[in-house]
Design a protein around this motif. Structure first.
Motif, PDB file in Angstrom:
ATOM      1  N   THR A  76       0.817  -1.221   0.000  1.00 51.11           N
ATOM      2  CA  THR A  76       0.000   0.000   0.000  1.00 51.11           C
ATOM      3  C   THR A  76       0.845   1.264   0.000  1.00 51.11           C
ATOM      4  O   THR A  76       0.493   2.256  -0.635  1.00 51.11           O
ATOM      5  CB  THR A  76      -0.961   0.031   1.213  1.00 51.11           C
ATOM      6  OG1 THR A  76      -0.199  -0.019   2.422  1.00 51.11           O
ATOM      7  CG2 THR A  76      -1.915  -1.134   1.188  1.00 51.11           C
ATOM      8  N   ILE A  77       1.984   1.258   0.754  1.00 52.57           N
ATOM      9  CA  ILE A  77       2.869   2.421   0.700  1.00 52.57           C
ATOM     10  C   ILE A  77       3.735   2.250  -0.534  1.00 52.57           C
ATOM     11  O   ILE A  77       4.762   1.604  -0.521  1.00 52.57           O
ATOM     12  CB  ILE A  77       3.760   2.547   1.953  1.00 52.57           C
ATOM     13  CG1 ILE A  77       2.895   2.770   3.180  1.00 52.57           C
ATOM     14  CG2 ILE A  77       4.727   3.704   1.803  1.00 52.57           C
ATOM     15  CD1 ILE A  77       3.659   3.021   4.438  1.00 52.57           C
ATOM     16  N   GLY A  78       3.269   2.802  -1.599  1.00 56.33           N
ATOM     17  CA  GLY A  78       3.956   2.683  -2.874  1.00 56.33           C
ATOM     18  C   GLY A  78       3.483   3.786  -3.781  1.00 56.33           C
ATOM     19  O   GLY A  78       3.388   4.948  -3.385  1.00 56.33           O
ATOM     20  N   MET A  79       3.121   3.417  -4.989  1.00 60.58           N
ATOM     21  CA  MET A  79       2.714   4.429  -5.950  1.00 60.58           C
ATOM     22  C   MET A  79       1.365   5.072  -5.607  1.00 60.58           C
ATOM     23  O   MET A  79       1.043   6.132  -6.106  1.00 60.58           O
ATOM     24  CB  MET A  79       2.669   3.815  -7.341  1.00 60.58           C
ATOM     25  CG  MET A  79       4.059   3.657  -7.918  1.00 60.58           C
ATOM     26  SD  MET A  79       4.940   5.237  -7.899  1.00 60.58           S
ATOM     27  CE  MET A  79       6.583   4.686  -8.235  1.00 60.58           C
ATOM     28  N   ASN A 166       2.494   0.290 -10.460  1.00 61.22           N
ATOM     29  CA  ASN A 166       3.811   0.513  -9.867  1.00 61.22           C
ATOM     30  C   ASN A 166       4.917   0.524 -10.917  1.00 61.22           C
ATOM     31  O   ASN A 166       5.771   1.407 -10.930  1.00 61.22           O
ATOM     32  CB  ASN A 166       4.109  -0.579  -8.828  1.00 61.22           C
ATOM     33  CG  ASN A 166       3.297  -0.391  -7.576  1.00 61.22           C
ATOM     34  OD1 ASN A 166       3.376   0.633  -6.924  1.00 61.22           O
ATOM     35  ND2 ASN A 166       2.484  -1.376  -7.248  1.00 61.22           N
ATOM     36  N   VAL A 167       4.890  -0.464 -11.780  1.00 61.79           N
ATOM     37  CA  VAL A 167       5.913  -0.550 -12.826  1.00 61.79           C
ATOM     38  C   VAL A 167       5.794   0.614 -13.797  1.00 61.79           C
ATOM     39  O   VAL A 167       6.787   1.231 -14.189  1.00 61.79           O
ATOM     40  CB  VAL A 167       5.805  -1.903 -13.567  1.00 61.79           C
ATOM     41  CG1 VAL A 167       6.715  -1.918 -14.788  1.00 61.79           C
ATOM     42  CG2 VAL A 167       6.168  -3.050 -12.640  1.00 61.79           C
ATOM     43  N   SER A 371       8.353   1.136  -5.222  1.00 62.80           N
ATOM     44  CA  SER A 371       7.884   0.271  -6.306  1.00 62.80           C
ATOM     45  C   SER A 371       8.322  -1.168  -6.117  1.00 62.80           C
ATOM     46  O   SER A 371       7.526  -2.098  -6.261  1.00 62.80           O
ATOM     47  CB  SER A 371       8.409   0.789  -7.656  1.00 62.80           C
ATOM     48  OG  SER A 371       7.897   2.056  -7.930  1.00 62.80           O
ATOM     49  N   VAL A 372       9.599  -1.346  -5.793  1.00 65.91           N
ATOM     50  CA  VAL A 372      10.115  -2.705  -5.645  1.00 65.91           C
ATOM     51  C   VAL A 372       9.444  -3.420  -4.477  1.00 65.91           C
ATOM     52  O   VAL A 372       9.070  -4.596  -4.582  1.00 65.91           O
ATOM     53  CB  VAL A 372      11.650  -2.692  -5.468  1.00 65.91           C
ATOM     54  CG1 VAL A 372      12.168  -4.078  -5.085  1.00 65.91           C
ATOM     55  CG2 VAL A 372      12.318  -2.227  -6.755  1.00 65.91           C
ATOM     56  N   SER A 373       9.251  -2.708  -3.354  1.00 63.29           N
ATOM     57  CA  SER A 373       8.595  -3.343  -2.207  1.00 63.29           C
ATOM     58  C   SER A 373       7.165  -3.750  -2.551  1.00 63.29           C
ATOM     59  O   SER A 373       6.682  -4.805  -2.142  1.00 63.29           O
ATOM     60  CB  SER A 373       8.605  -2.415  -0.990  1.00 63.29           C
ATOM     61  OG  SER A 373       7.767  -1.300  -1.187  1.00 63.29           O
ATOM     62  N   SER A 374       6.480  -2.907  -3.336  1.00 65.28           N
ATOM     63  CA  SER A 374       5.117  -3.243  -3.764  1.00 65.28           C
ATOM     64  C   SER A 374       5.120  -4.460  -4.688  1.00 65.28           C
ATOM     65  O   SER A 374       4.236  -5.320  -4.614  1.00 65.28           O
ATOM     66  CB  SER A 374       4.477  -2.055  -4.486  1.00 65.28           C
ATOM     67  OG  SER A 374       4.352  -0.955  -3.622  1.00 65.28           O
ATOM     68  N   TYR A 378       2.735  -7.846  -3.755  1.00 67.78           N
ATOM     69  CA  TYR A 378       1.621  -8.180  -4.636  1.00 67.78           C
ATOM     70  C   TYR A 378       1.769  -9.569  -5.248  1.00 67.78           C
ATOM     71  O   TYR A 378       0.777 -10.262  -5.485  1.00 67.78           O
ATOM     72  CB  TYR A 378       1.480  -7.129  -5.739  1.00 67.78           C
ATOM     73  CG  TYR A 378       0.671  -5.929  -5.326  1.00 67.78           C
ATOM     74  CD1 TYR A 378      -0.633  -6.085  -4.867  1.00 67.78           C
ATOM     75  CD2 TYR A 378       1.186  -4.640  -5.399  1.00 67.78           C
ATOM     76  CE1 TYR A 378      -1.388  -4.991  -4.481  1.00 67.78           C
ATOM     77  CE2 TYR A 378       0.439  -3.534  -5.017  1.00 67.78           C
ATOM     78  CZ  TYR A 378      -0.847  -3.720  -4.562  1.00 67.78           C
ATOM     79  OH  TYR A 378      -1.592  -2.635  -4.178  1.00 67.78           O
ATOM     80  N   SER A 379       2.988  -9.985  -5.506  1.00 67.79           N
ATOM     81  CA  SER A 379       3.179 -11.323  -6.066  1.00 67.79           C
ATOM     82  C   SER A 379       2.685 -12.392  -5.085  1.00 67.79           C
ATOM     83  O   SER A 379       2.107 -13.405  -5.489  1.00 67.79           O
ATOM     84  CB  SER A 379       4.658 -11.558  -6.387  1.00 67.79           C
ATOM     85  OG  SER A 379       5.423 -11.644  -5.200  1.00 67.79           O
ATOM     86  N   TYR A 380       2.893 -12.142  -3.795  1.00 67.28           N
ATOM     87  CA  TYR A 380       2.431 -13.078  -2.764  1.00 67.28           C
ATOM     88  C   TYR A 380       0.905 -13.170  -2.771  1.00 67.28           C
ATOM     89  O   TYR A 380       0.339 -14.266  -2.673  1.00 67.28           O
ATOM     90  CB  TYR A 380       2.944 -12.610  -1.400  1.00 67.28           C
ATOM     91  CG  TYR A 380       2.374 -13.376  -0.222  1.00 67.28           C
ATOM     92  CD1 TYR A 380       2.635 -14.729  -0.060  1.00 67.28           C
ATOM     93  CD2 TYR A 380       1.584 -12.735   0.733  1.00 67.28           C
ATOM     94  CE1 TYR A 380       2.124 -15.438   1.012  1.00 67.28           C
ATOM     95  CE2 TYR A 380       1.065 -13.432   1.811  1.00 67.28           C
ATOM     96  CZ  TYR A 380       1.333 -14.783   1.947  1.00 67.28           C
ATOM     97  OH  TYR A 380       0.812 -15.474   3.014  1.00 67.28           O
TER      98      TYR A 380
END
Length: 459
Positions: A76-79, A166-167, A371-374, A378-380
């Protein structure tokens, strides 16, 4: 590409109508009132739980309370905090931030209920491993007759977990902040190179599963939030005389809607459209009611469902009330929201560039880690949804689909990606909120039991 934009815009518009607004906001208010404003009354206890005071390594689950929260926050803390807030203000003006605040306050209650349910009604996947999330609490809490609702969530959950926004915004940040100012021509080829680098970084971590993801998230999230927090405070310090003015404007414009396009009414007027826009951006930011966070919190090591609900409700506070507000004020006080046509992450970058020496590059560091942390969290979520649908032994196939989507996202327009995710999030919220409202009495009963036992322990 234009056809894709039109299709995703129609999809988002269809999903985000009055019924969803009533379900998401009205449902959250219902939960808040039914719980007698419990999230606000036990903030102190929630922080104690988060700090590990009640951790027991023998409890069922995979990760600690702290790692569960940081895994949820890393998505959630991302884009949503950088690009989402910028999009909210560039389209809706300062008043959009107020309605994001409303979504966060209501969202605290929603996250408390959904994440308590994620532990209260944990199920088992086809391998016999304990799992949590909306698809499991729908089946375990409401019964097998409700499986179509669980399937609906899982199908849209796989799509909602794709890292397309994000990407896309990381690519835009690299192009606008690093490549274009240094005379590098941006093309499909350069975007593809960015995507391939991200594929390598993401693959190394996500193929290691929740333990590796949570370990990365628990290290990255606190440090990246701290760095971003310090940078924005420096900006606000430089424009301190503007801060009260814009805090006031956020509140007044929330009801005046002076900056929202007059050609996009909702519920009969521009104010209705602004409320919908703010709530939508709030959902994009903190994801309360969508069902993503309960999948992370459902993996926590705890025997007390209420404890995980209390930890989860801190998410919207950190994410929207603090981080998003800081971003909004940085954009507003520097004036870039009125002097540039930039949108998304580029608008936030303009604010940083104007206020700080090398500010855009410092933001680039934050954007990269956000971005990377998101990408990791999300993959999980996506693998858990696929595991529910076709079996845990096949969940790894989602990672390949996920990695391919990184390439698609880096070569697609921003508006198309935002509209796609908005629409998918809406269809995730429908089964999550319906099940949560129906199971609310179970959470209230469990809450009474927990807080009664807590009082006995203290006395």
């Amino acid at each position: 590409m234009k056809s894709l934009e039109n299709f995703t815009a129609a999809f988002s518009s269809l999903a985000w109508g009055l019924p969803l607004l009533i379900l998401l906001v009205g449902g959250g208010l219902y939960l808040l009132i039914r719980s007698q404003f419990l999230p606000f009354r036990y903030l102190g206890h929630a922080i104690s739980v988060l700090r590990g005071k009640y951790d027991n390594p023998d409890d069922a689950g995979e990760i600690s309370h702290f790692k569960a929260l940081t895994t949820a926050l890393s998505s959630t803390i991302g884009m949503g905090n950088i690009a989402g807030v910028a999009l909210a203000i560039s389209v809706g003006g300062p008043g959009a931030m107020f309605w994001m605040w409303v979504s966060a306050i209501v969202g605290m209650s929603t996250k408390y209920f959904t994440s308590t349910l994620a532990i209260l009604y944990r199920g088992k996947d086809s391998n016999g491993d304990i799992q949590g999330g909306p698809m499991y609490f729908i089946i375990e809490g409401l019964g097998k007759n409700w499986k179509p609702l669980a399937i609906l969530f899982s199908v849209f959950g796989m799509l909602g977990a794709l890292p397309v926004v994000n990407v896309n915004q990381l690519k835009q940040a690299i192009n606008d902040i690093i490549l274009i100012p240094n005379g590098v021509e941006v093309s499909f080829g350069s975007n593809l190179i960015i995507a391939l680098v991200l594929v390598v970084v993401t693959s190394i971590v996500i193929l290691g599963g929740i333990q590796r993801i949570s370990n990365w998230a628990s290290k990255m999230v606190p440090s990246m939030v701290l760095l971003y927090f310090v940078l924005v405070l420096v900006i606000l310090g430089a424009y301190i005389e503007e801060v009260p003015k814009y805090l006031s404007l956020i509140v007044t414009d929330a009801f005046a809607a002076d900056f929202f396009p007059k050609d996009k009414p909702f519920l009969g007027g521009v104010l209705g459209a602004l409320i919908l826009h703010g709530i939508k951006r709030g959902a994009f930011s903190n994801e309360a009611g969508l069902g993503t966070a309960p999948m992370a919190h459902g993996a926590a090591k705890t025997a007390e469902p209420v404890r995980e609900g209390l930890v989860a409700m801190l998410g919207p506070v950190i994410d929207t009330l603090i981080v998003c507000t800081l971003t909004a004020l940085a954009i507003l006080v520097t004036g870039v929201w009125q002097t540039t046509t930039d949108n998304g992450v580029s608008l936030t970058a303009s604010a940083f560039e104007q206020a700080l020496p090398y500010g855009q590059y410092l933001l680039m560091v934050c954007v990269f880690f956000f971005s990377v942390s998101s990408l990791l969290s999300y993959s999980y979520y996506g693998t858990k949804c696929l595991s529910f649908l076709i079996g845990a032994d096949k969940k790894h196939y989602y990672n390949y689909f996920y990695i391919l989507s990184i390439i698609l996202a880096a070569t697609t327009p921003f508006k198309a990606m935002v509209n796609f995710i908005d629409g998918v999030f809406a269809f995730m919220a429908i089964p999550t909120m319906i099940a949560t409202i129906l199971l609310a009495p179970k959470v209230l009963k469990e809450s009474k039991r927990y807080f009664r036992s807590l009082k006995k322990t203290k006395s």
